[in-house]
Enzyme design. Structure first.
Site, PDB file in Angstrom:
ATOM      1  N   LYS C  76       0.768   5.691   4.843  1.00  0.00           N
ATOM      2  CA  LYS C  76       1.601   4.883   5.732  1.00  0.00           C
ATOM      3  C   LYS C  76       2.143   3.725   4.905  1.00  0.00           C
ATOM      4  CE  LYS C  76       1.433   2.623  10.305  1.00  0.00           C
ATOM      5  NZ  LYS C  76       0.587   2.341  11.478  1.00  0.00           N
ATOM      6  N   SER C 151       2.316   3.669  15.876  1.00  0.00           N
ATOM      7  CA  SER C 151       3.251   3.330  14.836  1.00  0.00           C
ATOM      8  C   SER C 151       3.160   4.244  13.611  1.00  0.00           C
ATOM      9  CB  SER C 151       3.016   1.886  14.401  1.00  0.00           C
ATOM     10  OG  SER C 151       1.732   1.749  13.823  1.00  0.00           O
ATOM     11  N   SER C 175      -2.273   3.412  17.252  1.00  0.00           N
ATOM     12  CA  SER C 175      -1.251   3.880  16.314  1.00  0.00           C
ATOM     13  C   SER C 175      -1.650   5.048  15.422  1.00  0.00           C
ATOM     14  CB  SER C 175      -0.786   2.721  15.414  1.00  0.00           C
ATOM     15  OG  SER C 175       0.056   1.863  16.141  1.00  0.00           O
TER      16      SER C 175
END
Lengths: 482, 95, 483
Positions: C76, C151, C175
């Site tokens: 990420k 996210s 997330s």
């Protein structure tokens, strides 16, 4: 109207740790810009703080030294504001639960009285960097070497009533942190910085007036001058029908005035909240006990011992205990000479003016405690008079001998105590001043007193200062009366 | 307590966020709808409840006072917007 | 090769069926071909990946045999990677080549994993749809007109589309778990403090936790085993021995007490999702688990409390993005205030600015007690609910989300509507307990996730239950069409 001044000081002491409070960067002063700013100090994305144990220990030392409650559970909070020398946009500080709670410090005023100043709290926080305003292509330059240096912010109660008291308090804090070895106290390098909260009120009024805060006053002399100026400004303002506004002011030593810092006047809403990157700091009783065991004799304790053991006045004892180095020096002179009073007089008198004149610290004294003590021994056994001792002292300071004895010997300064020799010398003096002797004998008691000094002076001059002054006095009186 | 335009301007200034004049009404409206959601909290009885700052309620670990960083200024300043003579540059700071 | 799980890849590499370099080249090729449909990657780190793959092959040749040696992964884009763009999905870090590696990145690299790229995400991890990224929205491989969740949307989409077998993510309010549910993956948010946050760009420091997204619980166990552990650089990292997550996967479920919170199955939950969740419960019962209803009475207060605590922490965490030392700086600032205001206004997107403003307000003078302190008290009530529940049950089970993936743009004008979607996942962050989402069926062709919650440090239990379920179910094996 009679006005009363009310002062509280916030003193920031940089703690003498090796590394910063939340990072492993060095804290050395004077490095090339930004060479001691690590990822954490720069507030890079993703970095996290880890608390330095030594900073905690040093804060505890201070707390114990001022008889304060140590916060068994204390919390770091973020103080949020934007400034270029504050890399993260917040300063890690302590708000609600500081490490050091209420304590006090006794200070000695100039008239020799003691005054107790309350200390509200002391908390740990990180220092900011520095903005350099010299022109860098029309911009300011930011150096973050200092960012993250541990600070202990020591907040006093508004117990201080005059600029001189403020200086006495600041000096006492300075001495204390140096005794404790937690701060080098170097004000020129910013290791100890002072904010002064100043207000005035009509004498007798209980409520405080509105205060102004003078930021970053960085010498004892400026503390006095800045407060003096600010008090005058406030009184004049009020007497002219104006009102003091609560604000931050800056002292300009060049113009000897304070001015409003507009940049700090914007709504100060710091939005404090507990720093979620740090956990509550728990101080175990065992940790505190270990810190307590390392405490040295503190200035107050030393002063009290000097008074009790040596019979010194509060004032003398305070001066001599003001720094650890001076106290150690004095104690050594006392030990060698066996006379605390003479030792105190010489250390506070001749030695101190010599150091002042040359701008030296006690550690750099050209006359060692051994030498001074040895010299005092010779005063005590009447080998030299006090006056001759000054010559010996100067000779020692100039390196003209390793010991007082050597100087006395080399320069032939040994005191004359043979009364026959003194009498002979006096006879010569009186003979040479026959006219004055006549006048003396014709004068009344009051006038004689004055004239007597003249003969003593002449006699000492004739003996090159070596005649024992007591004997000179005694014999001279006899001869003149005779 | 609904926010007004002046509140939004004040908050934006505290947060140093430039606001587009044209966006202020919409921003105000959105913030108010979020605060409306948040205000549902006020109905909860929390008397006598201690605030919880950290889930595990652990205590702070302390780091030994040892220097462990060396000078990496060049690497750090390689990604800076403006530097000169080792300093970060910003518009003139007025005190 | 691309349909293999991480565990299978490890075995294949050990058996020399293919090399790490071959696998890396294959996946790089897939990414180049397929990612334009998804926009899961912000950066593809081809050079880095090939170097790491060759190094892994060399280590294998020298006799090493780690399970992750040569395993391709992605990070990420909020995990700092030295010398590689670490954008956090934001324009303000659009030029930020991080000067250091996050602990998670270092740990996975030393286990021999190969980093193929940095994955798209909601800007600063603020979002549940991956629509707030400055680098464009990510599409859900199961339906390109829908969001992948957020996210960690790029991580989810890349793994679901078989561009990577596993990826790192972070979970502040769901997330990891919510995008895992939306894309038919398994994802675990560990106990707060189990995975180091050093180098993980903070959104809300007291809630953020890193964790893996993968296709199976076994792969999550492999990843988490490498990611987790004590880190002296993170004061909130827990100094406690790490469980052997792989070893935990063999436990039978007989006697496992599962609690179903009545609040999770009330109005607002898509009935078809409820059915899928209950079907999963039936399977677990067959494996020996017992089930009872429990209550988490303060769950409904979690969203308001979260939307105070997270923005408050974020408002402060994001102050360092000021255009001075790194990142975006506006053109020709007139003065210092202008530098701050324009750099931040131009560098941050709308949702980030909204949350900074909410947080700034919540902490401001006069409102602190009513907002921040109140929210922290509610946080304790929520934690207490879990502590009490775990006196009676070993595991809490419910849906991960109230609905399946929604259409792109559906909630983008109504932040509150999007916030409400976090209802089931947010409590675990507030309480700091571990949570896992695993595939449990489909509604209208869209994946459904079941969420498992366990007491502190019981990641092994979560992974084992998911693994046992995956031994008797095939949902996790389903592949989106075209991938």
């Amino acid at each position: 109207m009679q006005w009363e001044t009310v002062i509280g000081l916030e003193i920031h002491a940089q703690l003498a740790t090796q590394s910063k409070i939340f990072s492993a960067s060095p804290t050395t002063f004077g490095a090339e810009p930004n060479t001691q700013a690590s990822l954490v100090d720069l507030g890079m994305p993703g970095v996290l703080p880890v608390l330095n144990e030594e900073a905690v220990r040093m804060a505890c030392k201070f707390g114990l030294a001022i008889d304060a409650e140590i916060g068994a559970r204390n919390v770091f909070a973020r103080k949020n504001y934007f400034y270029p020398d504050l890399p993260k946009g917040y300063q890690i500080s302590q708000m609600e639960l500081p490490i050091v709670g209420k304590g006090f410090l006794d200070i000695t005023l100039e008239d020799g009285t003691l005054k107790r100043v309350g200390i509200t709290r002391a908390h740990l926080e990180e220092d900011a960097g520095k903005s350099l305003h010299e022109d860098f292509h029309g911009m300011s330059g930011i150096d973050l070497n200092r960012a993250g240096t541990p600070l202990l912010e020591i907040v006093s109660e508004p117990d201080i009533r005059s600029p001189k008291e403020a200086v006495a308090y600041a000096k006492a804090i300075h001495a204390l942190v140096r005794y404790l070895g937690i701060c080098d106290g170097n004000m020129a390098e910013g290791s100890l910085r002072c904010d002064c909260n100043v207000s005035v009120r009509p004498k007798g009024q209980a409520e405080f007036g509105t205060r102004a805060e003078i930021k970053n006053v960085n010498s004892f002399r400026f503390i006095e001058k800045a407060i003096n100026h600010e008090v005058q400004r406030q009184i004049e303002l009020i007497e002219d029908g104006g009102k003091v506004v609560q604000e931050t002011r800056l002292y300009d030593p060049n113009k000897d005035q304070t001015r409003s810092m507009r940049s700090k006047e914007e709504a100060n809403d710091y939005r404090y909240f507990p720093d979620p990157d740090l956990l509550p700091v728990v101080i175990e009783p065992s940790f505190l006990a270990a810190v307590r065991a390392t405490l040295p004799e503190l200035p107050t304790q030393k002063r009290e011992r000097f008074q009790a053991a040596f019979g010194l006045s509060v004032y003398d004892a305070s001066v001599l205990s003001a720094s650890r180095e001076l106290a150690d020096y004095f104690e050594q002179v006392q030990q060698v000479s066996g006379d605390a009073k003479l030792a105190a007089n010489w250390v506070m008198g001749e030695l101190s003016s010599l150091l002042n004149k040359d701008g030296l610290e006690i550690e750099q004294s050209p006359v060692s405690a051994e030498q001074l003590g040895g010299m005092i021994l010779r005063i005590k056994d009447n080998t030299i008079s006090g006056k001759i001792a000054k010559m010996v002292f100067e000779a020692l300071a100039a390196g003209e001998g390793a010991t007082a004895d050597e100087v006395i010997e080399k320069k032939g300064l040994k005191q004359v105590t043979d009364s026959g020799a003194i009498e002979k010398m006096l006879d010569e003096v009186l003979a040479a001043n026959a006219e004055q002797v006549e006048q003396y004998r014709a004068s009344d008691e009051a006038k004689r007193g004055k004239m007597f000094g003249f003969f003593v002076g002449q006699a000492m001059k004739a003996s090159k200062g070596k005649a024992n002054p007591g004997q000179v006095n005694e014999l001279l009186k006899k001869k003149l009366e005779g | 307590m609904a926010l007004e335009r002046s509140d939004v301007e004040k908050i934006a200034h505290l947060a140093r966020l430039g606001l587009d004049e044209a966006d202020i009404p919409r921003t105000t409206e959105t913030l108010n709808s979020i605060l409306g959601l948040v205000d549902r909290m006020q109905a909860v009885d929390t008397d006598g409840i201690e605030p919880l700052a950290h889930p595990l309620e652990a205590t702070q670990r302390l780091r030994a006072d040892v220097v462990g960083e060396s000078n990496r200024r060049d690497a750090y300043q390689a990604i800076a917007p403006a530097v000169a003579e080792g300093l970060y540059l910003v518009p003139k700071v007025i005190e | 090769m691309h349909s293999l799980t991480l565990a299978e890849i490890g075995r294949a590499l050990a058996a020399k069926q293919f090399s790490a370099e071959e696998l890396t080249r294959h996946l790089l090729d897939r990414i180049a071909r397929l990612d334009p449909q998804l926009n899961a990657f912000i950066s593809v780190t081809e050079e880095l990946a090939l170097g790491q793959a060759q190094a892994a092959d060399a280590r294998r040749a020298a006799g090493e045999n780690g399970a992750l040696l040569g395993a391709p992964i992605g990070h990420k884009d909020l995990f700092c990677t030295q010398g590689v763009l670490t954008s956090c999905g934001s324009k303000i870090l659009g030029n930020f080549a991080a000067p250091y590696d996050a602990t998670v990145v270092t740990k996975l690299a030393s286990a021999g994993s190969v980093t193929l790229g940095k994955l798209n995400m909601d800007e600063f991890a603020m979002g549940s749809a991956n629509e707030s990224s400055h680098y464009g929205p990510v599409k859900n491989p199961w339906d390109a007109s829908r969001v992948p969740g957020g996210s960690s949307g790029g991580s989810a989409a890349a793994v679901a589309a078989r561009l990577l077998p596993a990826a790192t993510g972070t979970d502040t309010g769901g997330s990891i778990r919510q995008p895992a549910a939306f894309t038919n993956l398994t994802g675990i948010k560990p106990t707060y403090g189990r995975v180091s946050r050093w180098g993980m760009i903070a959104y809300a420091s007291s809630l953020d936790q890193g964790g893996p997204l993968a296709r199976t619980a076994e792969d999550c166990a492999l990843m988490l085993g490498a990611m987790a552990g004590f880190d002296a650089k993170d004061s909130t990292s827990v100094d406690q021995p790490l469980d052997d997550y792989l070893a935990a996967l063999g436990q039978p479920l007989a006697g496992l007490r599962i609690g179903l919170p009545v609040e999770y199955f009330s109005a607002g939950l898509d009935a078809r999702i409820a059915d899928a969740v209950l079907a999963c419960v039936e399977e677990l019962k067959k494996l020996g688990a017992t089930v009872k209803d429990i209550s988490l009475p303060n769950m409904q207060h979690a969203i308001p409390a979260y939307y105070v605590i997270a923005p408050a922490e974020a408002s402060s965490n994001l102050s360092r993005f000021d255009g001075v030392r790194f990142g975006y700086r506006c053109e020709n600032p007139a003065d210092l205030t202008d530098l701050y205001k324009r750099s931040r206004a131009e560098g941050f997107g709308a949702e980030v600015k909204r949350r900074i403003m909410v947080g700034t307000y919540a902490l401001s003078a006069g409102y602190y007690d009513a907002y921040y302190l109140k929210a922290q008290k509610i946080r304790r009530l929520i934690k207490n609910d879990f502590v009490k529940a775990f006196e009676e049950v070993d595991l809490i089970l419910g849906p991960t989300t109230p609905s399946a993936a929604w259409k792109l743009g559906e909630n983008s004008n109504d932040p509150v509507a999007e916030y409400l979607q976090d209802i089931y996942t947010i409590t675990a962050n507030l309480a700091g307990i571990p949570g896992l989402s695993m595939p449990a069926g489909f509604v209208d062709g869209l994946p459904v996730g079941v969420q498992l919650l366990a007491p502190y440090f019981q990641e092994g239990r979560l992974l084992n239950v998911a693994h046992q379920y995956q031994q008797v179910s095939d949902w996790h094996k389903a592949t989106p069409a075209g991938f």
